[in-house]
Scaffold this motif. Structure first.
Motif, PDB file in Angstrom:
ATOM      1  N   ALA A 103       0.831  -1.208   0.000  1.00  0.00           N
ATOM      2  CA  ALA A 103       0.000   0.000   0.000  1.00  0.00           C
ATOM      3  C   ALA A 103       0.865   1.256   0.000  1.00  0.00           C
ATOM      4  O   ALA A 103       0.556   2.237  -0.698  1.00  0.00           O
ATOM      5  CB  ALA A 103      -0.928  -0.011   1.220  1.00  0.00           C
ATOM      6  N   ALA A 104       1.940   1.237   0.770  1.00  0.00           N
ATOM      7  CA  ALA A 104       2.829   2.409   0.812  1.00  0.00           C
ATOM      8  C   ALA A 104       3.455   2.661  -0.556  1.00  0.00           C
ATOM      9  O   ALA A 104       3.554   3.812  -1.004  1.00  0.00           O
ATOM     10  CB  ALA A 104       3.913   2.199   1.864  1.00  0.00           C
ATOM     11  N   ARG A 106       2.251   1.755  -3.522  1.00  0.00           N
ATOM     12  CA  ARG A 106       1.220   2.218  -4.458  1.00  0.00           C
ATOM     13  C   ARG A 106       0.785   3.640  -4.158  1.00  0.00           C
ATOM     14  O   ARG A 106       0.524   4.424  -5.084  1.00  0.00           O
ATOM     15  CB  ARG A 106       0.038   1.257  -4.414  1.00  0.00           C
ATOM     16  CG  ARG A 106       0.338  -0.086  -5.092  1.00  0.00           C
ATOM     17  CD  ARG A 106      -0.801  -1.060  -4.981  1.00  0.00           C
ATOM     18  NE  ARG A 106      -0.544  -2.269  -5.782  1.00  0.00           N
ATOM     19  CZ  ARG A 106      -1.156  -3.423  -5.610  1.00  0.00           C
ATOM     20  NH1 ARG A 106      -2.112  -3.532  -4.685  1.00  0.00           N
ATOM     21  NH2 ARG A 106      -0.856  -4.460  -6.369  1.00  0.00           N
ATOM     22  N   ASP A 107       0.688   3.998  -2.885  1.00  0.00           N
ATOM     23  CA  ASP A 107       0.330   5.365  -2.524  1.00  0.00           C
ATOM     24  C   ASP A 107       1.363   6.358  -3.037  1.00  0.00           C
ATOM     25  O   ASP A 107       1.040   7.519  -3.308  1.00  0.00           O
ATOM     26  CB  ASP A 107       0.199   5.500  -1.006  1.00  0.00           C
ATOM     27  CG  ASP A 107      -1.059   4.839  -0.465  1.00  0.00           C
ATOM     28  OD1 ASP A 107      -1.956   4.501  -1.270  1.00  0.00           O
ATOM     29  OD2 ASP A 107      -1.141   4.634   0.765  1.00  0.00           O
ATOM     30  N   ASP A 132      10.085   7.833  -2.172  1.00  0.00           N
ATOM     31  CA  ASP A 132       9.391   8.634  -1.152  1.00  0.00           C
ATOM     32  C   ASP A 132      10.151   8.507   0.161  1.00  0.00           C
ATOM     33  O   ASP A 132      10.019   7.514   0.874  1.00  0.00           O
ATOM     34  CB  ASP A 132       7.962   8.139  -0.993  1.00  0.00           C
ATOM     35  CG  ASP A 132       7.097   9.057  -0.141  1.00  0.00           C
ATOM     36  OD1 ASP A 132       7.625   9.638   0.829  1.00  0.00           O
ATOM     37  OD2 ASP A 132       5.890   9.178  -0.429  1.00  0.00           O
ATOM     38  N   ALA A 135       7.764   8.314   3.414  1.00  0.00           N
ATOM     39  CA  ALA A 135       7.094   7.023   3.570  1.00  0.00           C
ATOM     40  C   ALA A 135       8.103   5.922   3.845  1.00  0.00           C
ATOM     41  O   ALA A 135       7.858   5.011   4.651  1.00  0.00           O
ATOM     42  CB  ALA A 135       6.274   6.700   2.327  1.00  0.00           C
TER      43      ALA A 135
END
Length: 214
Positions: A103-104, A106-107, A132, A135
């Protein structure tokens, strides 16, 4: 004499994470050459730690370096680099823990890796370094205890990889007393055990190249 400018703190950490990701990946001279170039832009204790790992691995015959890597990370549970193994073990919870990494990614607008588990430390470091930083730092900080366990196990065997992991730890918030006690318990007793419910990530520990683990 022209003084070399120090990189900004965030850039420094991103450079450090990239070096560590390359050093903790399967030995490859092209990767080592990239690390050597990046180290020209780092200084301080972390740079010395990364340089120590680089020098130690480069001093080995390539075949020996590859064998040592497999022996260290593929054949020993205590030095696995799959971070959720230490937080969730072989339990149903581990699948969800790895999905948090997915999820991280993809975010942040990138696809999760297709050839490696999303919680593999070099993968997380590469993400923090190149995609990122915020993140990535969060994922690393949330899994400081597994990284501490890994560092402790590598240090016990005087592995040349221990300094690189120590450099990663230097970019994270200091361990609390609770973190330290938890790491000590995990190192002594191992992770939770319940060998079911790990889909879709079922082939992460032992890693694919290993046949036996101690």
């Amino acid at each position: 004499m022209k003084l070399r400018a120090r990189p900004r703190p965030e850039l420094h950490d991103r450079l450090l994470w990239q070096c560590a990701s390359l050093l903790l990946s399967y030995p490859d001279e092209d990767r080592f050459a990239t690390v050597a170039e990046l180290l020209d832009h780092l200084e301080g204790a972390a740079a010395e730690q990364l340089s120590s790992t680089l020098a130690a691995i480069r001093a080995l015959d390539p075949l020996q370096a590859a064998q040592d890597y497999v022996q260290t990370f593929d054949l020993r549970r205590r030095t696995t680099m799959y971070l959720t193994y230490w937080t969730a073990g072989d339990t149903r919870a581990r699948g969800n823990a790895m999905l948090a990494f997915v999820a991280a990614y993809r975010d942040a607008g990138v696809a999760p890796p297709c050839d490696e588990a999303p919680d593999h430390l070099p993968v997380v470091l590469e993400f923090a370094a190149t995609v990122d930083a915020a993140a990535g730092r969060r994922l690393l900080a949330e899994h400081r205890v597994p990284i501490d366990v890994l560092h402790g196990a590598l240090s016990e065997t005087r592995s040349p990889y221990a300094p690189a992991v120590a450099a990663v730890l230097s970019t994270l918030p200091a361990a609390t007393d609770t973190d330290t006690r938890r790491a000590q318990r995990l190192a002594a007793a191992g992770p939770p055990a319940e060998a079911v419910g790990l889909q879709p990530f079922t082939l992460t520990v032992p890693p694919r190249r290993g046949e036996r683990i101690s």
